[in-house]
Scaffold this active site. Structure first.
Site, mmCIF file in Angstrom:
data_model
loop_
_atom_site.group_PDB
_atom_site.id
_atom_site.type_symbol
_atom_site.label_atom_id
_atom_site.label_comp_id
_atom_site.label_asym_id
_atom_site.label_seq_id
_atom_site.Cartn_x
_atom_site.Cartn_y
_atom_site.Cartn_z
ATOM 1 N N LYS A 89 4.560 -11.306 3.358
ATOM 2 C CA LYS A 89 3.128 -11.518 3.078
ATOM 3 C C LYS A 89 2.944 -11.559 1.567
ATOM 4 O O LYS A 89 3.615 -10.807 0.852
ATOM 5 C CB LYS A 89 2.279 -10.393 3.676
ATOM 6 C CG LYS A 89 0.793 -10.490 3.279
ATOM 7 C CD LYS A 89 -0.091 -9.561 4.077
ATOM 8 C CE LYS A 89 -0.155 -8.155 3.556
ATOM 9 N NZ LYS A 89 -0.655 -8.018 2.169
ATOM 10 N N GLU A 93 -9.283 -9.491 3.683
ATOM 11 C CA GLU A 93 -9.574 -8.079 3.370
ATOM 12 C C GLU A 93 -10.925 -7.924 2.685
ATOM 13 O O GLU A 93 -11.254 -8.647 1.739
ATOM 14 C CB GLU A 93 -8.459 -7.508 2.476
ATOM 15 C CG GLU A 93 -8.760 -6.071 2.054
ATOM 16 C CD GLU A 93 -7.565 -5.287 1.530
ATOM 17 O OE1 GLU A 93 -6.443 -5.800 1.508
ATOM 18 O OE2 GLU A 93 -7.796 -4.121 1.147
ATOM 19 N N SER A 134 0.844 -1.201 0.000
ATOM 20 C CA SER A 134 0.000 0.000 0.000
ATOM 21 C C SER A 134 0.878 1.249 0.000
ATOM 22 O O SER A 134 0.409 2.341 -0.339
ATOM 23 C CB SER A 134 -0.926 0.006 1.220
ATOM 24 O OG SER A 134 -0.193 -0.175 2.416
ATOM 25 N N ASP A 147 5.597 -6.975 2.498
ATOM 26 C CA ASP A 147 4.812 -7.492 1.373
ATOM 27 C C ASP A 147 5.706 -7.889 0.207
ATOM 28 O O ASP A 147 6.647 -7.164 -0.149
ATOM 29 C CB ASP A 147 3.869 -6.395 0.861
ATOM 30 C CG ASP A 147 2.429 -6.635 1.267
ATOM 31 O OD1 ASP A 147 2.075 -7.779 1.595
ATOM 32 O OD2 ASP A 147 1.665 -5.665 1.251
#
Ligand code: KIV
Length: 273
Positions: A122, A191, A54, A92
């Site tokens: 992740k 999510e 993000s 990530d």
């Protein structure tokens, strides 16, 4: 102990998360992208700090997470590493960094751990990424999965939409979650999904679920730090709670500084050497 002071006292390690789930204690996760945001996240006592991709959107102003590269993730994770001591640090795997082949997947996961200092990685996906999860955990790197709304697949999903709304897609989500657990993940981000489906996944899995826009019955919660502190002006998604308006506070402080410089009020004598 009050909720406020129930901070993690010991270094969080991968095995703590299953224990927290077994004890029914909620797991706290927050993202961080650089040294100052990581200092705040670490200082808060959060259990886990996630260098999410993000960052492409909220720290670098990109339109999606798709342009985020391995080099960008390594650069930002290294900065976060310098501030994070007790929280468990996860980074990530960016777009297409774990799809090409096993060698590249391992090399990329290895960079995040070896070069940048992450303790786990992740990655997004369900049954289609179990080979990647197996390869990475097989190399001794803990993996956190991510199902439901997967921002790296925004074009395939047709936008940032809530997942699992009909019976067949809900069943797919549950199969994906079980497959990721079976492949060896230690935790799973869920999510933007129907809270009922997230609750079912949470009950069926032994590993903890970390929800974002997935309701109250997950084992833990994650929010994007810039959302929760209100750093970027504009509307935020329904699932976000803004605990501060840091963006406004910063802008007001800078306006005040500019005003004082223009008026000759700053610096004062006490600021001189
Ligand atoms: O990239 C990210 O920050 C994430 C969290 C929102 C879970 O994947």
């Amino acid at each position: 102990m009050s909720v406020q002071t129930e901070k993690q006292q010991v270094k969080r390690r991968v095995h703590h998360f299953a224990k927290l789930k077994q004890r029914g204690e909620k797991i706290t996760v927050v993202t961080a992208y650089d040294y100052p945001t990581a200092l705040a996240a670490e200082g808060s006592g959060a259990d886990m700090v996630l260098v999410g991709d993000s960052l492409g959107m909220v720290a670098l102003g990109m339109d999606s997470t798709i342009p985020v590269t391995m080099d960008i993730m390594v650069h930002h994770t290294s900065a976060v590493r310098r501030a994070v001591k007790k929280a468990f640090l996860v980074a990530d795997m960016p777009f297409l960094s774990y799809h090409v082949n096993r060698e590249l997947t391992l090399a990329n996961a290895g960079r995040l751990v070896q070069e940048a200092g992450a303790e786990a990685i992740k990655l997004e996906g369900g049954r289609e990424v179990v080979d990647a999860v197996r390869a990475i955990t097989g190399a001794g790197i803990p993996v956190m999965g991510h199902v439901g709304l997967m921002p790296q697949s925004v074009h395939k999903l047709g936008g940032y939409r809530v997942q699992g709304r009909d019976e067949s897609s809900a069943a797919e989500l549950i199969s994906d979650a079980l497959a990721i657990q079976e492949a060896g993940a230690f935790a799973l981000v869920v999510e933007a999904m129907d809270p009922e489906i997230a609750a079912q996944i949470t009950t069926q899995l032994e590993i903890p679920t970390i929800g974002i826009g997935a309701g109250r019955r997950c084992d833990g919660q994650v929010l994007v730090l810039t959302d929760l502190v209100g750093m970027i002006p504009g509307s935020s998604p329904k699932f976000v709670k803004q605990y501060a308006q840091v963006g406004n506070t910063m802008k007001t402080a800078i306006e005040q500084y500019c005003g004082e410089v223009r008026a000759g009020q700053f610096p004062e004598e006490k600021h001189e050497y």
